[in-house]
Write a protein that holds these residues in place. Structure first.
Motif, short mmCIF file in Angstrom:
data_model
loop_
_atom_site.label_atom_id
_atom_site.label_comp_id
_atom_site.label_asym_id
_atom_site.label_seq_id
_atom_site.Cartn_x
_atom_site.Cartn_y
_atom_site.Cartn_z
N ASP A 23 0.82 -1.21 0.00
CA ASP A 23 0.00 0.00 0.00
C ASP A 23 0.86 1.27 0.00
OD1 ASP A 23 -2.21 -1.61 0.06
OD2 ASP A 23 -2.69 -1.26 2.17
N LEU A 24 1.99 1.18 0.69
CA LEU A 24 2.89 2.34 0.77
C LEU A 24 3.87 2.38 -0.40
CD1 LEU A 24 3.54 2.24 4.63
CD2 LEU A 24 2.24 3.98 3.38
N ASP A 25 3.75 1.43 -1.30
CA ASP A 25 4.57 1.39 -2.53
C ASP A 25 6.07 1.34 -2.20
OD1 ASP A 25 5.01 1.37 -5.28
OD2 ASP A 25 5.11 3.55 -5.42
N LEU A 26 6.40 0.58 -1.16
CA LEU A 26 7.78 0.62 -0.67
C LEU A 26 8.76 -0.18 -1.51
CD1 LEU A 26 7.16 0.50 3.19
CD2 LEU A 26 7.75 2.46 1.75
N LEU A 27 8.25 -0.97 -2.45
CA LEU A 27 9.18 -1.68 -3.34
C LEU A 27 9.61 -0.80 -4.52
CD1 LEU A 27 7.68 -5.29 -3.52
CD2 LEU A 27 9.31 -4.35 -1.91
N SER A 54 15.58 -1.22 5.77
CA SER A 54 15.36 -2.60 5.36
C SER A 54 13.89 -2.98 5.55
CB SER A 54 16.24 -3.53 6.21
OG SER A 54 15.90 -4.87 5.99
N LEU A 55 13.29 -3.50 4.49
CA LEU A 55 11.91 -3.98 4.57
C LEU A 55 11.95 -5.48 4.79
CD1 LEU A 55 10.53 -2.12 1.42
CD2 LEU A 55 10.50 -1.33 3.81
N VAL A 56 11.22 -5.95 5.79
CA VAL A 56 11.22 -7.39 6.07
C VAL A 56 10.04 -8.03 5.34
CG1 VAL A 56 11.07 -9.15 7.86
CG2 VAL A 56 12.39 -7.06 8.27
N LEU A 57 10.37 -8.80 4.32
CA LEU A 57 9.36 -9.50 3.52
C LEU A 57 9.23 -10.93 4.01
CD1 LEU A 57 10.52 -8.22 -0.01
CD2 LEU A 57 9.01 -7.10 1.64
N TYR A 62 14.66 -6.65 2.11
CA TYR A 62 14.94 -5.87 0.90
C TYR A 62 15.33 -4.47 1.33
CZ TYR A 62 13.86 -3.10 -3.27
OH TYR A 62 13.92 -2.22 -4.32
N PHE A 63 16.46 -3.99 0.80
CA PHE A 63 16.95 -2.69 1.22
C PHE A 63 16.31 -1.59 0.35
CE2 PHE A 63 21.02 -5.26 2.15
CZ PHE A 63 20.52 -5.68 3.37
N ALA A 64 15.37 -0.87 0.93
CA ALA A 64 14.71 0.22 0.20
C ALA A 64 15.69 1.37 0.00
CB ALA A 64 13.48 0.69 0.97
N ALA A 65 16.60 1.54 0.95
CA ALA A 65 17.65 2.56 0.82
C ALA A 65 18.86 2.08 1.59
CB ALA A 65 17.16 3.90 1.37
N SER A 66 20.04 2.46 1.11
CA SER A 66 21.25 1.99 1.80
C SER A 66 22.37 3.00 1.65
CB SER A 66 21.69 0.64 1.21
OG SER A 66 22.11 0.79 -0.13
N ALA B 71 1.63 -11.45 -4.15
CA ALA B 71 2.59 -12.25 -4.93
C ALA B 71 3.78 -11.40 -5.37
CB ALA B 71 1.89 -12.83 -6.16
N LYS B 72 3.57 -10.09 -5.48
CA LYS B 72 4.68 -9.19 -5.82
C LYS B 72 5.80 -9.31 -4.79
CE LYS B 72 3.63 -4.88 -7.07
NZ LYS B 72 4.21 -4.38 -8.33
N LEU B 73 5.42 -9.48 -3.52
CA LEU B 73 6.42 -9.59 -2.46
C LEU B 73 7.17 -10.92 -2.55
CD1 LEU B 73 4.52 -8.10 0.60
CD2 LEU B 73 5.99 -6.96 -1.05
N VAL B 74 6.46 -11.96 -2.97
CA VAL B 74 7.13 -13.25 -3.19
C VAL B 74 8.16 -13.08 -4.31
CG1 VAL B 74 6.83 -15.65 -3.94
CG2 VAL B 74 5.19 -14.62 -2.36
N GLY B 75 7.78 -12.36 -5.35
CA GLY B 75 8.70 -12.11 -6.45
C GLY B 75 9.93 -11.34 -5.99
N CYS B 76 9.71 -10.32 -5.17
CA CYS B 76 10.82 -9.51 -4.68
C CYS B 76 11.75 -10.35 -3.80
CB CYS B 76 10.30 -8.31 -3.91
SG CYS B 76 11.58 -7.19 -3.36
N SER B 77 11.14 -11.14 -2.90
CA SER B 77 11.94 -12.01 -2.02
C SER B 77 12.75 -13.01 -2.85
CB SER B 77 11.04 -12.80 -1.07
OG SER B 77 10.50 -11.97 -0.08
N LEU B 78 12.08 -13.60 -3.81
CA LEU B 78 12.74 -14.62 -4.64
C LEU B 78 13.89 -13.97 -5.41
CD1 LEU B 78 12.74 -17.56 -5.57
CD2 LEU B 78 10.99 -16.97 -7.26
#
Lengths: 176, 100
Positions: A23-27, A54-57, A62-66, B71-78
């Motif tokens: 929702d926050l479009d963090l990717l 770091s976003l915990v998926l 996933y590092f949104a910024a580093s 599923a987008k998050l699964v893609g990102c994780s993968l």
């Protein structure tokens, strides 16, 4: 509450947390630039080489910024979630602090410690206005470090700015 | 040990069941299998093969990242896991064969 109910509640809570990241479009890769000044300030103020948002998926952080990343961590822009120090801060919604990773029960066997030489860590959970912890603002380094109250307070301030900026972008608040 | 594993990091490439399990944790099982089938059809991958190559997994990760759902998050994780695997494989080879 039965185990089954608790389990279902946990799943729903985790789905809500992950939905918040969407929702926050963090990717969106633009966050790297939008948050660059804050990770750089964290690194400089704490005098440590590396700082991350770091976003915990579900399967990775996933590092949104580093700032200050190198080698394979920079290329992957994250790690498998099982190696993520940040997941402890997200799970507990509390700062996770490691003075010496080589003796810390939760991370001493972590490959990032045993092979990549991470020694100290301070991560502040990024908790949105909906009460969901999406990730952390964290700093890490290769030497043992005792974090002071001032260090923790500064990281809390910067983490609040990260959340404010993220939520402002989603139309939830005022730009930090 | 196969080339699907990096021993020093106790890290390996995911197989079909693990990817579907990741989808199932975020979606319901029926939706996860449906999405897996859709992805395999779109990418012309065999739906039932357990072990997928790194390149095939990367295409799947990219496809999942295009989806407008969790599923987008699964893609990102993968994607993160696959790049990490690829990078650490190279490094292990440079270090003299933790990865065989």
């Amino acid at each position: 509450m039965s185990d089954q109910t608790r389990s279902r509640t946990d799943i729903e809570r985790e789905q809500a947390r992950l939905q918040e990241i969407l929702d926050l479009d963090l990717l969106n890769r633009e966050w790297s630039e939008r948050l660059q000044d804050l990770v750089q300030r964290a690194s400089e103020d704490l005098k440590l080489p590396t700082a991350l948002v770091s976003l915990v998926l579900d399967g990775a952080q996933y590092f949104a910024a580093s700032h200050g990343l190198g080698g394979w961590l920079e290329a992957a822009n994250g790690t498998p979630v099982e190696w993520a120090f940040c997941k402890f801060a997200v799970e507990d919604k509390e700062p996770f602090i490691v003075q010496d990773a080589t003796t810390h029960a939760k991370v001493k066997d972590n490959p990032l410690v045993k092979i990549d030489g991470v020694r100290c860590y301070l991560g502040i959970p990024l908790i949105t206005s909906r009460g969901l912890a999406v990730g952390t603002l964290c700093v890490l380094g290769g030497e043992e470090r005792e974090f002071s109250d001032e260090d923790k307070a500064r990281m809390h301030q910067l983490a609040a700015q990260v959340v404010a900026r993220i939520e402002a972008r989603a139309g939830r608040g005022i730009i930090a | 040990m196969s080339k699907r594993e990096i021993s020093g990091y106790r890290f390996r490439l995911p197989d079909r069941q693990e990817v579907i399990a990741s989808l199932s944790r975020l979606l319901d099982a029926k939706s996860a299998y449906h999405l897996w089938s859709q992805a395999c059809e779109a990418l012309r991958l065999p739906i039932g093969r357990e072990e997928l190559e790194l390149e095939e997994l990367q295409r799947l990760a990219n496809w999942f990242m295009q989806q407008d759902s969790l599923a987008k998050l699964v893609g990102c994780s993968l994607n993160v896991r696959l790049i990490a695997f690829s990078q650490l494989s190279l490094r292990s080879e440079d270090l003299g064969g933790q990865h065989e």
